[in-house]
Write an enzyme that holds these catalytic residues in place. Structure first.
Site, PDB file in Angstrom:
ATOM      1  N   SER A 174       0.871  -1.182   0.000  1.00 31.48           N
ATOM      2  CA  SER A 174       0.000   0.000   0.000  1.00 31.48           C
ATOM      3  C   SER A 174       0.906   1.228   0.000  1.00 31.48           C
ATOM      4  CB  SER A 174      -0.907  -0.011   1.233  1.00 31.48           C
ATOM      5  OG  SER A 174      -0.162   0.028   2.424  1.00 31.48           O
ATOM      6  N   HIS A 185      -3.406  -6.025   2.561  1.00 32.76           N
ATOM      7  CA  HIS A 185      -2.522  -7.078   3.064  1.00 32.76           C
ATOM      8  C   HIS A 185      -3.228  -8.406   3.257  1.00 32.76           C
ATOM      9  CE1 HIS A 185       0.384  -3.840   4.853  1.00 32.76           C
ATOM     10  NE2 HIS A 185       0.360  -3.853   3.545  1.00 32.76           N
ATOM     11  N   HIS A 188       8.514  -1.252   9.642  1.00 38.85           N
ATOM     12  CA  HIS A 188       8.818  -2.203   8.574  1.00 38.85           C
ATOM     13  C   HIS A 188       7.959  -1.877   7.344  1.00 38.85           C
ATOM     14  CE1 HIS A 188       5.168  -4.980   9.666  1.00 38.85           C
ATOM     15  NE2 HIS A 188       4.858  -3.717   9.658  1.00 38.85           N
ATOM     16  N   ARG A 189       8.078  -2.674   6.289  1.00 40.97           N
ATOM     17  CA  ARG A 189       7.148  -2.683   5.157  1.00 40.97           C
ATOM     18  C   ARG A 189       6.432  -4.029   5.142  1.00 40.97           C
ATOM     19  NH1 ARG A 189       7.393   1.938   1.841  1.00 40.97           N
ATOM     20  NH2 ARG A 189       5.222   1.288   1.579  1.00 40.97           N
ATOM     21  N   SER A 190       5.366  -4.110   4.347  1.00 39.56           N
ATOM     22  CA  SER A 190       4.679  -5.407   4.264  1.00 39.56           C
ATOM     23  C   SER A 190       5.549  -6.446   3.559  1.00 39.56           C
ATOM     24  CB  SER A 190       3.323  -5.252   3.591  1.00 39.56           C
ATOM     25  OG  SER A 190       3.449  -4.569   2.364  1.00 39.56           O
ATOM     26  N   ASP A 233       1.590   8.245   7.371  1.00 38.21           N
ATOM     27  CA  ASP A 233       2.456   7.294   6.657  1.00 38.21           C
ATOM     28  C   ASP A 233       2.483   7.705   5.183  1.00 38.21           C
ATOM     29  OD1 ASP A 233       3.624   5.128   5.366  1.00 38.21           O
ATOM     30  OD2 ASP A 233       2.068   3.696   5.895  1.00 38.21           O
ATOM     31  N   GLU A 278       1.720  -9.487   7.072  1.00 35.63           N
ATOM     32  CA  GLU A 278       2.543  -9.045   8.199  1.00 35.63           C
ATOM     33  C   GLU A 278       2.390  -9.962   9.413  1.00 35.63           C
ATOM     34  OE1 GLU A 278       1.832  -4.822   8.718  1.00 35.63           O
ATOM     35  OE2 GLU A 278       2.909  -4.377   6.855  1.00 35.63           O
ATOM     36  N   GLN A 290      -6.566  -1.747   7.272  1.00 32.66           N
ATOM     37  CA  GLN A 290      -5.451  -2.630   6.894  1.00 32.66           C
ATOM     38  C   GLN A 290      -4.800  -3.338   8.095  1.00 32.66           C
ATOM     39  OE1 GLN A 290      -2.509  -1.271   3.785  1.00 32.66           O
ATOM     40  NE2 GLN A 290      -1.173  -1.177   5.559  1.00 32.66           N
ATOM     41  N   GLU A 291      -4.720  -2.632   9.239  1.00 32.92           N
ATOM     42  CA  GLU A 291      -3.968  -3.206  10.359  1.00 32.92           C
ATOM     43  C   GLU A 291      -4.625  -2.878  11.694  1.00 32.92           C
ATOM     44  OE1 GLU A 291       0.097  -1.833   9.983  1.00 32.92           O
ATOM     45  OE2 GLU A 291       0.006  -2.008   7.798  1.00 32.92           O
ATOM     46  N   GLU A 307      -3.205   5.408  12.281  1.00 31.43           N
ATOM     47  CA  GLU A 307      -2.311   5.745  11.175  1.00 31.43           C
ATOM     48  C   GLU A 307      -3.119   5.919   9.891  1.00 31.43           C
ATOM     49  OE1 GLU A 307       0.959   2.972  10.985  1.00 31.43           O
ATOM     50  OE2 GLU A 307       1.050   3.178   8.806  1.00 31.43           O
TER      51      GLU A 307
HETATM   52  P1  PGA Z   1       3.064  -1.264   3.184  1.00 30.46           P
HETATM   53  O1  PGA Z   1       2.175  -1.332   4.480  1.00 30.46           O
HETATM   54  O2  PGA Z   1       4.440  -1.651   3.543  1.00 30.46           O
HETATM   55  O3  PGA Z   1       2.369  -2.247   2.277  1.00 30.46           O
HETATM   56  O4  PGA Z   1       2.966   0.160   2.673  1.00 30.46           O
HETATM   57  C1  PGA Z   1       2.593  -0.896   5.724  1.00 30.46           C
HETATM   58  C2  PGA Z   1       1.857   0.347   6.132  1.00 30.46           C
HETATM   59  O5  PGA Z   1       0.948   0.819   5.418  1.00 30.46           O
HETATM   60  O6  PGA Z   1       2.168   0.908   7.169  1.00 30.46           O
HETATM   61 ZN    ZN Z   2       0.585   2.552   6.967  1.00 31.09          ZN
END
Ligand code: PGA
Ligand code: ZN
Length: 424
Positions: A40, A153, A361-363, A308, A203, A161-162, A281
């Site tokens: 993303s 994800h 981190h990244r996904s 982000d 993740e 997403q999280e 976020e």
């Molecule tokens: P990404 O996701 O690494 O796929 O961008 C992580 C995030 O959005 O924080």
């Molecule tokens: Zn993010």
């Protein structure tokens, strides 16, 4: 002195190619770094160079970036003192010559930049966090454990997403991590007992289909309770909405409805009333500055609002946000900006402006653990590096356990003080 720079194509945690760089110094020490990759991604991120050759890895090969390291970036920094990180990063940026590192690729530049720091640390016989942070590096971060994965994800119906567990009430990092892990296992048992899938997202979080986004928060509250912790006091919760992903033509498509920024802000306000929510976020889209101004006015004193996709670890975008009173925290991802120097600049700007910083981190990740050291080096107090599952996530937590051991009695766990806006 930097004697040689080597690079190769390796794989990340999604089975996509990425860049790994070795930097060799004249005293025989070697620094190695591998580059992460997002799914993303924000539109304003530095450019990730991929080959586009459909004959290899569905076009995702990184041979061009590897060649750029070997043919352009290496020669541009050979002979430099490895400790001159700032000069080296400048030379790398100049060798590329563009605004967003699109010529040689931010993935090429970042690999070199991080490998230089690791070689310099090794040459100075210091752990990376100490080399980067000096004698004052001592704060262990509160982990944001992403235990339910949705959005881009996971292949499910969950928009957000999280969903994080944030064990901020612990005394130490290792205790905090254990609390998070125990709750993660309680969550798994709970999903099983409800007949929900316990398959994992990118993740390491679970990725069930759920009736609503609130249902995911309810699952977390239940798991915290079952594991024997007090919600809010011991373990708070957090979200990465990654709302840019569902923002199209000026509207947010959320839970099957078209919402305005004001509607989403009201929704977050209700969530804050109902859950011990400590961080949100990307609550709004990367370009919705007006929405962000309203959001920050209304909720910015009660909760951490993390940019982000909004800030993309870019000191210039962050400066704009600070000036407009937009958000109050920055997510820090090394590959969004592409050099260590600019990453450290972004963190420093946040810290002197009353914004918090969350190392992330990244996904798509690798076994590289640089961000764990960066979190301690900057005393940022927060890290987001996934669920306590899948080795590319756990590697960062394990590195923090090692750093905690190394610091011994000098280690301070950030705990609640990492979240100055949270009252629960
Ligand atoms: P990404 O996701 O690494 O796929 O961008 C992580 C995030 O959005 O924080
Ligand atoms: Zn993010």
């Amino acid at each position: 002195l930097i004697e040689a720079v080597d690079a190769r194509e390796i794989l990340d945690s999604r089975g996509n190619p990425t860049v790994e760089v070795d930097v060799l110094l004249s005293d025989g020490t070697v620094g190695r770094a591998a580059v992460p990759s997002g799914a993303s991604t924000g539109a304003f991120e530095a450019y990730e160079l991929r080959d586009g050759d459909s004959e290899r890895y569905l076009g995702k090969g990184v041979r061009k970036a590897v060649d750029a390291v070997l043919d352009q970036l290496g020669p541009a920094i050979e002979g430099f003192e490895a400790s001159e990180q700032r000069l080296i990063d400048q030379a790398l940026i100049e060798a590329d010559g563009s605004d967003n590192k699109k010529n040689v690729g931010a993935n090429a530049i970042l690999g070199v930049s991080l490998a230089v720091a690791k070689a310099a640390a090794d040459s100075a016989d210091l752990p990376l966090f100490r080399y980067l942070g000096g004698p004052n590096a001592h704060v262990l971060p509160v982990p944001q454990l992403n235990v339910i994965n949705g959005g881009a994800h996971a292949d499910t119906n969950v928009d957000i997403q999280e969903f994080f567990l944030v064990p901020l009430g612990a005394e130490t990092f290792s205790e905090s991590l254990r609390w998070g892990v125990e709750t993660y296992h309680a969550l798994k048992a709970e999903l099983k007992s409800k007949g929900l899938t316990t398959g994992l997202g990118d993740e390491g979080g679970f990725a069930p289909d759920l009736p609503s986004n609130r249902a995911a928060l309810d699952l977390l509250m239940e798991a915290i309770d079952t594991a024997g912790f007090r919600a809010g006091t011991d373990i708070a919760v957090g979200l990465d909405v990654a709302s840019t992903e569902f923002f199209h033509d000026g509207v947010y498509r959320f839970e099957g409805k078209d919402l305005s920024a004001a509607d989403l802000i009201a929704y977050y306000g209700q969530l804050l009333d109902d859950y011990p929510l400590v961080t949100i976020e990307d609550p709004l889209a990367e370009d919705d500055w007006e929405g962000y101004e309203q959001l920050t006015r209304e909720l910015g004193r009660a909760v951490q609002l993390v940019g982000d996709d909004l800030f993309v670890t870019n000191p210039k975008r962050l400066a704009q946000g600070i000036e407009r009173h937009v958000a109050n925290s920055i997510l820090v991802k090394v590959n969004q900006i592409g050099t260590l120097t600019e990453t450290l600049d972004a963190v420093a700007l946040a810290q002197r402006s009353g914004y918090t910083a969350v190392l992330s981190h990244r996904s798509g990740e690798t076994e590289d653990t640089t961000i764990a050291d960066l979190a301690v080096a900057t005393n940022a107090g927060q890290i987001k590096t996934g669920a306590p599952a899948r080795s590319e996530r756990v590697a960062k937590y394990n590195q923090l356990l090692r750093i905690e051991e190394e610091l011994a009695d000098a280690a301070v766990f950030a705990g609640r003080s990492a979240f100055p806006r949270f009252r629960a």
